[in-house]
Design a protein around this motif. Structure first.
Motif, PDB file in Angstrom:
ATOM      1  N   ILE A 188       0.837  -1.208   0.000  1.00 20.23           N
ATOM      2  CA  ILE A 188       0.000   0.000   0.000  1.00 20.23           C
ATOM      3  C   ILE A 188       0.873   1.259   0.000  1.00 20.23           C
ATOM      4  CG2 ILE A 188      -1.633   1.350   1.370  1.00 20.23           C
ATOM      5  CD1 ILE A 188      -2.803  -1.342   2.342  1.00 20.23           C
ATOM      6  N   ILE A 189       1.881   1.253   0.872  1.00 19.98           N
ATOM      7  CA  ILE A 189       2.739   2.448   1.010  1.00 19.98           C
ATOM      8  C   ILE A 189       3.486   2.732  -0.291  1.00 19.98           C
ATOM      9  CG2 ILE A 189       4.767   3.394   2.177  1.00 19.98           C
ATOM     10  CD1 ILE A 189       3.826   1.903   4.703  1.00 19.98           C
ATOM     11  N   PHE A 190       4.145   1.700  -0.834  1.00 17.67           N
ATOM     12  CA  PHE A 190       4.949   1.927  -2.042  1.00 17.67           C
ATOM     13  C   PHE A 190       4.075   2.231  -3.263  1.00 17.67           C
ATOM     14  CE2 PHE A 190       8.335  -0.035   0.442  1.00 17.67           C
ATOM     15  CZ  PHE A 190       9.433   0.719   0.051  1.00 17.67           C
ATOM     16  N   SER A 191       2.885   1.631  -3.277  1.00 16.62           N
ATOM     17  CA  SER A 191       1.978   1.938  -4.393  1.00 16.62           C
ATOM     18  C   SER A 191       1.510   3.387  -4.336  1.00 16.62           C
ATOM     19  CB  SER A 191       0.771   0.994  -4.358  1.00 16.62           C
ATOM     20  OG  SER A 191       1.183  -0.341  -4.517  1.00 16.62           O
ATOM     21  N   LEU A 192       1.194   3.833  -3.115  1.00 16.37           N
ATOM     22  CA  LEU A 192       0.734   5.218  -2.968  1.00 16.37           C
ATOM     23  C   LEU A 192       1.862   6.227  -3.174  1.00 16.37           C
ATOM     24  CD1 LEU A 192      -1.688   4.891   0.093  1.00 16.37           C
ATOM     25  CD2 LEU A 192      -2.280   5.132  -2.323  1.00 16.37           C
ATOM     26  N   LEU A 193       3.088   5.800  -2.946  1.00 14.68           N
ATOM     27  CA  LEU A 193       4.221   6.706  -3.174  1.00 14.68           C
ATOM     28  C   LEU A 193       4.338   7.119  -4.640  1.00 14.68           C
ATOM     29  CD1 LEU A 193       7.071   5.318  -0.881  1.00 14.68           C
ATOM     30  CD2 LEU A 193       5.960   7.556  -0.746  1.00 14.68           C
ATOM     31  N   THR A 194       3.767   6.309  -5.511  1.00  8.23           N
ATOM     32  CA  THR A 194       3.803   6.676  -6.936  1.00  8.23           C
ATOM     33  C   THR A 194       3.004   7.950  -7.211  1.00  8.23           C
ATOM     34  OG1 THR A 194       1.896   5.249  -7.396  1.00  8.23           O
ATOM     35  CG2 THR A 194       4.090   4.271  -7.645  1.00  8.23           C
ATOM     36  N   LEU A 195       2.091   8.290  -6.280  1.00  6.55           N
ATOM     37  CA  LEU A 195       1.298   9.515  -6.462  1.00  6.55           C
ATOM     38  C   LEU A 195       2.128  10.775  -6.241  1.00  6.55           C
ATOM     39  CD1 LEU A 195      -1.978   8.479  -4.573  1.00  6.55           C
ATOM     40  CD2 LEU A 195      -1.614   8.547  -7.048  1.00  6.55           C
ATOM     41  N   VAL A 196       3.101  10.677  -5.349  1.00 12.83           N
ATOM     42  CA  VAL A 196       3.891  11.866  -4.997  1.00 12.83           C
ATOM     43  C   VAL A 196       5.275  11.856  -5.636  1.00 12.83           C
ATOM     44  CG1 VAL A 196       2.688  12.214  -2.825  1.00 12.83           C
ATOM     45  CG2 VAL A 196       4.699  10.745  -2.882  1.00 12.83           C
ATOM     46  N   THR A 197       5.589  10.794  -6.353  1.00 13.86           N
ATOM     47  CA  THR A 197       6.906  10.711  -6.991  1.00 13.86           C
ATOM     48  C   THR A 197       6.797  11.203  -8.432  1.00 13.86           C
ATOM     49  OG1 THR A 197       7.445   8.786  -5.647  1.00 13.86           O
ATOM     50  CG2 THR A 197       8.828   9.193  -7.566  1.00 13.86           C
ATOM     51  N   PRO A 198       7.509  12.285  -8.787  1.00 12.43           N
ATOM     52  CA  PRO A 198       7.389  12.831 -10.141  1.00 12.43           C
ATOM     53  C   PRO A 198       8.119  12.006 -11.197  1.00 12.43           C
ATOM     54  CG  PRO A 198       8.990  14.097  -8.879  1.00 12.43           C
ATOM     55  CD  PRO A 198       8.388  13.100  -7.930  1.00 12.43           C
TER      56      PRO A 198
END
Length: 219
Positions: A188-198
């Motif tokens: 969940i964490i790493f998948s959601l990090l894709t939202l804030v990673t440009p």
């Protein structure tokens, strides 16, 4: 230059004073020369208007005789020529070439000032654009992190509810149950990090890491 103009006016005044009645031809020449001086060197004065009143001929013999008209016209012309000479002597007369040079210099100064103001305005505009772009970027980043936190809370809550209220026999009896839940949390964490990673490459790495953690926990 100024001294040459003064010399010309002095000679011109001497010639006017040397006029004798009834030398109308010479008077006419000197009159027009005076008009030339007035228009060329004293265009900002009223000598041209004063010259209109100069007349060597009598309009009416009932009012003035020809000699009286001559004397009146001559005295007026002498007065105007003398005033021009005094004007040139006491003040700085701007000759045409001097005016052109001065005007050119002023235009150059105004052009420089305009270019400086234009450059300053463009620099200020560029700085304001950069500030706005930075603020907009910060705002977008802030929104992404807020979204990340909200979604993390939501999905973590769902995972917790699933663990406590739904009983999946395979998962409940799995020897690595805790590791699986931790791996799901990391997913969940790493998948959601894709939202804030440009960066797209970093996004791909996040997804690979998340999937890898789950696979390793299952094996």
């Amino acid at each position: 230059n100024r001294n040459e103009l003064i010399n010309l006016l002095q000679k011109h005044l001497i010639e006017i004073k040397a006029l004798h009645y009834p030398d109308y031809a010479s008077a006419d020449v000197l009159y027009h020369r005076t008009k030339m001086f007035a228009s060329k060197y004293f265009s900002d004065r009223l000598y041209g208007i004063d010259l209109v009143t100069v007349n060597f001929h009598s309009i009416s013999t009932l009012l003035h005789s020809d000699r009286q008209a001559w004397d009146n016209g001559l005295n007026k012309l002498i007065g105007i020529a003398q005033a021009m000479l005094d004007d040139a002597t006491l003040t700085q007369v701007e000759l045409p070439i001097t005016k052109i040079i001065d005007d050119t210099s002023k235009i150059a100064q105004l052009t420089d000032q305009f270019n400086q103001l234009k450059s300053k305005f463009e620099n200020n505009l560029y700085e304001e654009k950069n500030k706005y772009a930075q603020l907009l970027s910060k705002h977008k980043t802030f929104k992404k992190w807020v979204t990340f936190i909200i979604l993390l809370i939501v999905f973590t809550t769902i995972l917790w509810l699933f663990n406590n209220f739904l009983k999946w026999s395979w998962l409940s009896t799995h020897p690595k149950k805790i590791a699986l839940y931790i791996s799901f949390q990391m997913l969940i964490i790493f998948s959601l990090l894709t939202l804030v990673t440009p960066n797209k490459i970093i996004k791909l790495i996040d997804i690979v890491i998340a999937i890898g953690i789950v696979i390793l926990s299952i094996i």
